[in-house]
Scaffold this motif. Structure first.
Motif, PDB file in Angstrom:
ATOM      1  N   GLU A  26       7.451  -1.308   0.816  1.00 27.90           N
ATOM      2  CA  GLU A  26       6.840  -1.674   2.102  1.00 27.90           C
ATOM      3  C   GLU A  26       5.325  -1.506   2.036  1.00 27.90           C
ATOM      4  O   GLU A  26       4.573  -2.362   2.499  1.00 27.90           O
ATOM      5  CB  GLU A  26       7.410  -0.815   3.218  1.00 27.90           C
ATOM      6  CG  GLU A  26       6.836  -1.151   4.571  1.00 27.90           C
ATOM      7  CD  GLU A  26       7.384  -0.280   5.689  1.00 27.90           C
ATOM      8  OE1 GLU A  26       6.719  -0.242   6.742  1.00 27.90           O
ATOM      9  OE2 GLU A  26       8.439   0.345   5.525  1.00 27.90           O
ATOM     10  N   ARG A  27       4.845  -0.419   1.438  1.00 23.58           N
ATOM     11  CA  ARG A  27       3.406  -0.185   1.317  1.00 23.58           C
ATOM     12  C   ARG A  27       2.754  -1.252   0.454  1.00 23.58           C
ATOM     13  O   ARG A  27       1.707  -1.804   0.784  1.00 23.58           O
ATOM     14  CB  ARG A  27       3.145   1.194   0.718  1.00 23.58           C
ATOM     15  CG  ARG A  27       1.683   1.606   0.760  1.00 23.58           C
ATOM     16  CD  ARG A  27       1.435   2.923   0.041  1.00 23.58           C
ATOM     17  NE  ARG A  27       1.574   2.794  -1.391  1.00 23.58           N
ATOM     18  CZ  ARG A  27       0.700   2.174  -2.182  1.00 23.58           C
ATOM     19  NH1 ARG A  27      -0.365   1.606  -1.678  1.00 23.58           N
ATOM     20  NH2 ARG A  27       0.905   2.109  -3.479  1.00 23.58           N
TER      21      ARG A  27
ATOM     22  N   TYR B 113       3.930  -4.317  -0.188  1.00 25.29           N
ATOM     23  CA  TYR B 113       4.021  -5.594   0.522  1.00 25.29           C
ATOM     24  C   TYR B 113       2.882  -5.725   1.530  1.00 25.29           C
ATOM     25  O   TYR B 113       2.236  -6.767   1.626  1.00 25.29           O
ATOM     26  CB  TYR B 113       5.375  -5.711   1.221  1.00 25.29           C
ATOM     27  CG  TYR B 113       5.510  -6.978   2.026  1.00 25.29           C
ATOM     28  CD1 TYR B 113       5.897  -8.163   1.412  1.00 25.29           C
ATOM     29  CD2 TYR B 113       5.223  -6.991   3.385  1.00 25.29           C
ATOM     30  CE1 TYR B 113       6.012  -9.334   2.151  1.00 25.29           C
ATOM     31  CE2 TYR B 113       5.332  -8.150   4.125  1.00 25.29           C
ATOM     32  CZ  TYR B 113       5.728  -9.323   3.501  1.00 25.29           C
ATOM     33  OH  TYR B 113       5.822 -10.472   4.233  1.00 25.29           O
ATOM     34  N   ARG B 114       2.632  -4.672   2.287  1.00 20.78           N
ATOM     35  CA  ARG B 114       1.543  -4.711   3.273  1.00 20.78           C
ATOM     36  C   ARG B 114       0.194  -4.916   2.597  1.00 20.78           C
ATOM     37  O   ARG B 114      -0.668  -5.643   3.102  1.00 20.78           O
ATOM     38  CB  ARG B 114       1.523  -3.432   4.099  1.00 20.78           C
ATOM     39  CG  ARG B 114       2.649  -3.346   5.081  1.00 20.78           C
ATOM     40  CD  ARG B 114       2.622  -2.017   5.809  1.00 20.78           C
ATOM     41  NE  ARG B 114       3.808  -1.862   6.609  1.00 20.78           N
ATOM     42  CZ  ARG B 114       3.785  -1.534   7.890  1.00 20.78           C
ATOM     43  NH1 ARG B 114       2.651  -1.323   8.499  1.00 20.78           N
ATOM     44  NH2 ARG B 114       4.911  -1.417   8.553  1.00 20.78           N
TER      45      ARG B 114
ATOM     46  N   GLY C 271      -2.060  -8.190   3.129  1.00 19.91           N
ATOM     47  CA  GLY C 271      -3.437  -8.010   3.578  1.00 19.91           C
ATOM     48  C   GLY C 271      -4.414  -8.788   2.715  1.00 19.91           C
ATOM     49  O   GLY C 271      -5.345  -9.419   3.231  1.00 19.91           O
TER      50      GLY C 271
END
Length: 57
Positions: A34-35, A37-38, A42
């Protein structure tokens, strides 16, 4: 029509300490995904060429 539209490549890497035991490793990996992917999303939305490709102009 879309050939070359997303030609630039964004990449990322991450590392974290995790035991081999799945009951602990899998939740840690999911959180790390998740980190990452963000971070990649971005980069994509900060890319002016991507934003131009999305515009109707």
């Amino acid at each position: 029509m879309f050939i070359g539209l997303l030609a630039p490549v964004a990449s990322g890497a991450t590392a974290w300490d995790s035991p081999f035991v799945g009951v602990v490793a899998v939740p840690l990996a999911a959180g790390e995904f998740e980190r990452l992917y963000r971070a990649l999303a971005g980069k994509l939305f900060d890319d002016p060429s991507f934003l131009r490709a999305l515009s109707n102009d």
